[in-house]
Design a protein around this motif. Sequence first.
Motif, PDB file in Angstrom:
ATOM      1  N   UNK A  56      35.358  31.950 -46.016  1.00  0.00           N
ATOM      2  CA  UNK A  56      35.053  31.758 -44.587  1.00  0.00           C
ATOM      3  C   UNK A  56      33.560  31.962 -44.343  1.00  0.00           C
TER       4      UNK A  56
ATOM      5  N   UNK B 254      31.561  28.971 -45.503  1.00  0.00           N
ATOM      6  CA  UNK B 254      31.664  27.821 -44.617  1.00  0.00           C
ATOM      7  C   UNK B 254      30.961  28.083 -43.294  1.00  0.00           C
ATOM      8  N   UNK B 255      30.957  29.347 -42.887  1.00  0.00           N
ATOM      9  CA  UNK B 255      30.187  29.679 -41.681  1.00  0.00           C
ATOM     10  C   UNK B 255      28.709  29.388 -41.903  1.00  0.00           C
TER      11      UNK B 255
ATOM     12  N   UNK C 206      27.196  25.967 -41.461  1.00  0.00           N
ATOM     13  CA  UNK C 206      26.794  25.547 -40.123  1.00  0.00           C
ATOM     14  C   UNK C 206      25.288  25.704 -39.961  1.00  0.00           C
TER      15      UNK C 206
ATOM     16  N   UNK D 232      15.739  23.485 -32.495  1.00  0.00           N
ATOM     17  CA  UNK D 232      15.863  22.279 -31.664  1.00  0.00           C
ATOM     18  C   UNK D 232      16.663  22.541 -30.388  1.00  0.00           C
ATOM     19  N   UNK D 233      16.975  23.780 -30.110  1.00  0.00           N
ATOM     20  CA  UNK D 233      17.620  24.066 -28.829  1.00  0.00           C
ATOM     21  C   UNK D 233      16.671  23.730 -27.690  1.00  0.00           C
TER      22      UNK D 233
ATOM     23  N   UNK E 265      23.952  25.332 -21.432  1.00  0.00           N
ATOM     24  CA  UNK E 265      23.389  24.139 -22.075  1.00  0.00           C
ATOM     25  C   UNK E 265      23.362  22.970 -21.097  1.00  0.00           C
TER      26      UNK E 265
ATOM     27  N   UNK F 253      24.170   9.021 -24.465  1.00  0.00           N
ATOM     28  CA  UNK F 253      24.472   8.916 -25.891  1.00  0.00           C
ATOM     29  C   UNK F 253      24.445   7.450 -26.312  1.00  0.00           C
TER      30      UNK F 253
ATOM     31  N   UNK G  26      25.620   8.730 -33.987  1.00  0.00           N
ATOM     32  CA  UNK G  26      25.536   8.831 -32.537  1.00  0.00           C
ATOM     33  C   UNK G  26      24.479   9.858 -32.173  1.00  0.00           C
TER      34      UNK G  26
ATOM     35  N   UNK H 251      21.537  11.305 -28.827  1.00  0.00           N
ATOM     36  CA  UNK H 251      21.043  11.214 -27.457  1.00  0.00           C
ATOM     37  C   UNK H 251      19.837  10.288 -27.427  1.00  0.00           C
TER      38      UNK H 251
ATOM     39  N   UNK I 139      36.721  34.981 -39.088  1.00  0.00           N
ATOM     40  CA  UNK I 139      37.281  33.670 -38.766  1.00  0.00           C
ATOM     41  C   UNK I 139      37.479  33.483 -37.256  1.00  0.00           C
TER      42      UNK I 139
ATOM     43  N   UNK J 177      34.837  24.114 -32.629  1.00  0.00           N
ATOM     44  CA  UNK J 177      33.649  24.016 -33.484  1.00  0.00           C
ATOM     45  C   UNK J 177      33.397  25.306 -34.238  1.00  0.00           C
TER      46      UNK J 177
ATOM     47  N   UNK K  63      32.427  23.688 -38.596  1.00  0.00           N
ATOM     48  CA  UNK K  63      31.359  22.765 -38.241  1.00  0.00           C
ATOM     49  C   UNK K  63      31.746  21.299 -38.411  1.00  0.00           C
ATOM     50  N   UNK K  64      32.823  21.019 -39.163  1.00  0.00           N
ATOM     51  CA  UNK K  64      33.182  19.606 -39.351  1.00  0.00           C
ATOM     52  C   UNK K  64      33.611  18.962 -38.033  1.00  0.00           C
TER      53      UNK K  64
ATOM     54  N   UNK L 188      30.567  17.062 -29.825  1.00  0.00           N
ATOM     55  CA  UNK L 188      29.382  16.477 -29.201  1.00  0.00           C
ATOM     56  C   UNK L 188      29.741  15.235 -28.388  1.00  0.00           C
ATOM     57  N   UNK L 189      30.635  14.418 -28.925  1.00  0.00           N
ATOM     58  CA  UNK L 189      30.973  13.189 -28.212  1.00  0.00           C
ATOM     59  C   UNK L 189      31.808  13.486 -26.973  1.00  0.00           C
TER      60      UNK L 189
ATOM     61  N   UNK M 112      31.528  16.186 -25.267  1.00  0.00           N
ATOM     62  CA  UNK M 112      30.608  16.821 -24.337  1.00  0.00           C
ATOM     63  C   UNK M 112      29.797  15.803 -23.529  1.00  0.00           C
TER      64      UNK M 112
ATOM     65  N   UNK N 172      40.387  23.126 -44.674  1.00  0.00           N
ATOM     66  CA  UNK N 172      38.995  23.570 -44.597  1.00  0.00           C
ATOM     67  C   UNK N 172      38.673  24.549 -45.722  1.00  0.00           C
TER      68      UNK N 172
ATOM     69  N   UNK O 225      23.479  17.065 -33.146  1.00  0.00           N
ATOM     70  CA  UNK O 225      24.094  17.341 -31.853  1.00  0.00           C
ATOM     71  C   UNK O 225      23.985  18.822 -31.521  1.00  0.00           C
ATOM     72  N   UNK O 226      23.682  19.102 -30.262  1.00  0.00           N
ATOM     73  CA  UNK O 226      23.574  20.497 -29.824  1.00  0.00           C
ATOM     74  C   UNK O 226      24.967  21.002 -29.469  1.00  0.00           C
TER      75      UNK O 226
ATOM     76  N   UNK P  17      27.812  24.324 -29.548  1.00  0.00           N
ATOM     77  CA  UNK P  17      27.735  25.786 -29.570  1.00  0.00           C
ATOM     78  C   UNK P  17      27.781  26.283 -31.000  1.00  0.00           C
ATOM     79  N   UNK P  18      27.036  27.323 -31.255  1.00  0.00           N
ATOM     80  CA  UNK P  18      27.024  27.885 -32.611  1.00  0.00           C
ATOM     81  C   UNK P  18      27.882  29.137 -32.644  1.00  0.00           C
ATOM     82  N   UNK P  19      28.322  29.492 -33.854  1.00  0.00           N
ATOM     83  CA  UNK P  19      29.147  30.688 -34.014  1.00  0.00           C
ATOM     84  C   UNK P  19      28.359  31.920 -33.589  1.00  0.00           C
ATOM     85  N   UNK P  20      29.057  32.853 -32.964  1.00  0.00           N
ATOM     86  CA  UNK P  20      28.391  34.117 -32.679  1.00  0.00           C
ATOM     87  C   UNK P  20      28.270  34.873 -33.996  1.00  0.00           C
TER      88      UNK P  20
END
Lengths: 491, 192
Positions: free
Chosen positions: A36, A39-40, A43, A188-189, A213, A302, A309, A311, B36, B50, B53-54, B60-61, B63, B101, B174-175, B177-180
Amino acid sequence: VKTVREAVREKPWLGWVLFAGTVLIVFLAGLFGSSILERRSEQATAFQLVRPIPDWEPRNEVWGQNFPREYESYRATRDTLFASKYGGSVMRDILAEDPRTVILWAGYAFSRDYNQARGHAWAIEDVRRTLRTDVPQPATCWTCKSTDVPRMMAAMGPAEFYKATWASMGPEIVNHIGCQDCHDPKSMNLRITRPALAEAWERQGRKIEEATHQEMRSLVCAQCHVEYYFKGKEEKYLTFPWDQGFSSDAMEQYYDAAGHVDFVHALSKAPILKAQHPDYELYRTGIHAQRGVSCADCHMPYRSEGGVKFTNHWMRSPLASISTSCQVCHRESEDELRRNVEDRQDKVKELLLLAEDALVRAHLEAQYAWSKGATEQEMKEVLQFIRHAQWRWDWVAAANGVGFHSPAEALRTLGTSIQKSQEAHAELVRVLARRGILEPFALPDVSTKEKAQTYIGLDMARLHEAKGRFLQEVVPTWDAGAREREAGYAR
Amino acid sequence: MRRIIDLLLPPLRWRVPVVIAAGVLAGLLLLIARLSNAVSYLSNDPRTCVNCHVMAPQYATWQTSSHRRTATCNDCHVPQDNVFRTYLFKASDGMRHAYVFTFRLEPQVIQIKDAGKAAVQENCIRCHTAQVGSTTIGAVTVDAARHGRGHLCWDCHRATPHGTVNSLASAPYARVPRLTPVLPDWMRMRRE
C-alpha cells in the motif's frame, strides 16, 4: 474438544507451528502494508517534471518544456482573429468605436488611447505600446502584466515594488502573463502570487489558503480581473476596495469614505473614479457563480488531444468554444446559445449607451455652467452626482463580456448611473436658469474620436511621435538588459 | 464465547509473549487500516476513489463535467435502491479493486464490468426518469441490452461524463485531490 493448552502440552511442536503461523501472518500483513505504501508513493512520482522549475522562474517557455500541451494551448492566446459581436481577441479601438468615451475620460490618459485588450500573451507588448504609459506611472501598473512581477516582489517586497516607477522596471519585466502567475512550480497546484487579493481576503477575516480547488479556479483570475486602486500618493499600494462588499454601491461608499479620486475631469471638474475591470465581482452576482461554475469552467474548458485530456490554457471568450464551454451543461444548439448571450449583451449595451449619452451631456453642461459663472457651492452636488454616475457606468463598461457575467446586476448598476446623471442634469438646468439661461444647451460636435480629442485639447500627433521614439529607442535597451540577465539563469 | 476463549488460551507461561504477539498483529492491522484510508470507504466522498491514483483520470473528467454538481461517484456506480445492496456491491467491488490494485493487474485502459454497467444504467434512469420515460419502453435498459434487443444510455451519450478517451495516462497533470500524509501533522518536519 481439547484446549490449545492441552494440545501443546501433549505435542510441544504444535506450539512452534502456532508460532510459525503467526510469523507468517504478520509477515504477509507487513508485505501488504508496504505494498500500500509503495502504491501511495506512486501518486507522488506520477507527477514528474522533465525539467525542474526553480522558484520564481519567469520564462514561460521553461515551464512549457514540462507541459507541452498546456503551453502550446496557452501560446494560442496570441490569436487576434476571433471577433464576437462585442468582444473577442481582436484589438478594438474603443475610442473610435464609441467617441463618447473620449469626453468621459477628458483629463485622464484613457482619453488618449483605449483598446480592448488582446490575449494574455500580448500583455507586455500592449502595455508598452499604449499612449497611457507616457504619463509617469508607478511600477504598480506592471503588477498584472508579467511573470516577472512575483520574482521582483520576492526580491524587493511588494511595498517597495509598488513605490518604484514604471519605467525603472522596464528591463526587469519582460515575460508576459503566464504559468507562474497561477501555478506553484513544484506541485503545479494553483496558488495566489499577487498580494492584493490575499490582503483583501484577510481584511474580510478570511484566509486565501483555505479556498477550495474549485474556488481557486476563479480566484487565480481574481488576482487581476477585479476592481482595484493604488492606495497612497507615494505608496501606490495595490488595493482591492472590497471592505464594504463587492457591489458598485459598496465600493463607491468605500472610495467616498477614503476620499479617493482617480482624476479631476478636465471639462466638468468632477472628481472621477476610474473603474478597472470588476469581472470577478460582477460574475459573483450572476447565476453561473451561484451554481458553482468557475472562470476556468467556461474560459478554459477541458479538451482532448489524441489520447490525452487536459485543461485548455487558451483562455478566451467562451463564444469561441461554445461546444466545450456551454454545451457541457446546456443542451441547446450553438446558434441558440450564442443568440442567448447576444440578446442579453444587446440589452446591456442599450442601457450602457443611454448612460453614456446622459453622462456626456452632464459633463458638457457642467463645463458650460462653470463658464457662465456657476459657484463651487452650486456645483458641489452636481459633481458628486456625476462622480457616482460615471463610476457606475464604468463599473459595467470596463468589465469584460458586456454584462453577460451577470446581466441583471449590470442593468441595475446602469439604471442607477442614468438616474444620477439625470439628477445632475436637473440641477444644472436650475444653475443655468438662475443666470437667466433657459434655452437647452447645444452640445458641441464630438461625434468622432478625432473631433472629441481635439475638443478636449489633446495633441495626438505629438503623443504618437513621442511613443514612436520610446518604442524605437528605449524598449530595445530594456529587452537587451533582460536578455543579458536571463542568460545567467540556470539552464 | 467464554468456552471459545478458553479453548484458545495458551499455557500460563506463554501468556506474556502471546499477548505481545497479538498486540503486534493488531497494531499492524491498525496501521494498514490507516495506510489504506480504510474508513474513507464507508463514505460517499469522491475523494475516496482517488485513494488509488489509477482513478485520477476518472476523477478529473468528472470534476470538469456537469455531473459534478449533483452526482458523486457512488450515485452512478453503486446501486442506490436499498442500503444492503449498496453496501454489498461496495464490498464486492471494493475487494476486487483492492485485489487488482495490490497485485498490479490494472489494465492500461480501465473498462467497466457487467455488474458495473447494470448499476450505472439503473442510476441513469433513477435520476433522469423524466427524460427517459418513453425511451426505457423503447428498450434502453440493462436487460434489453443484454439480450441484444436494445442499447445503454452511453451507447449514444458516449462522452458523458468521462469523455471519449480513457486510459491511465489520459489526464497526466490533472489536479486531483492528493492523499493526506500518513504521519500526523505534529510528527512531520517543518521546513522553515
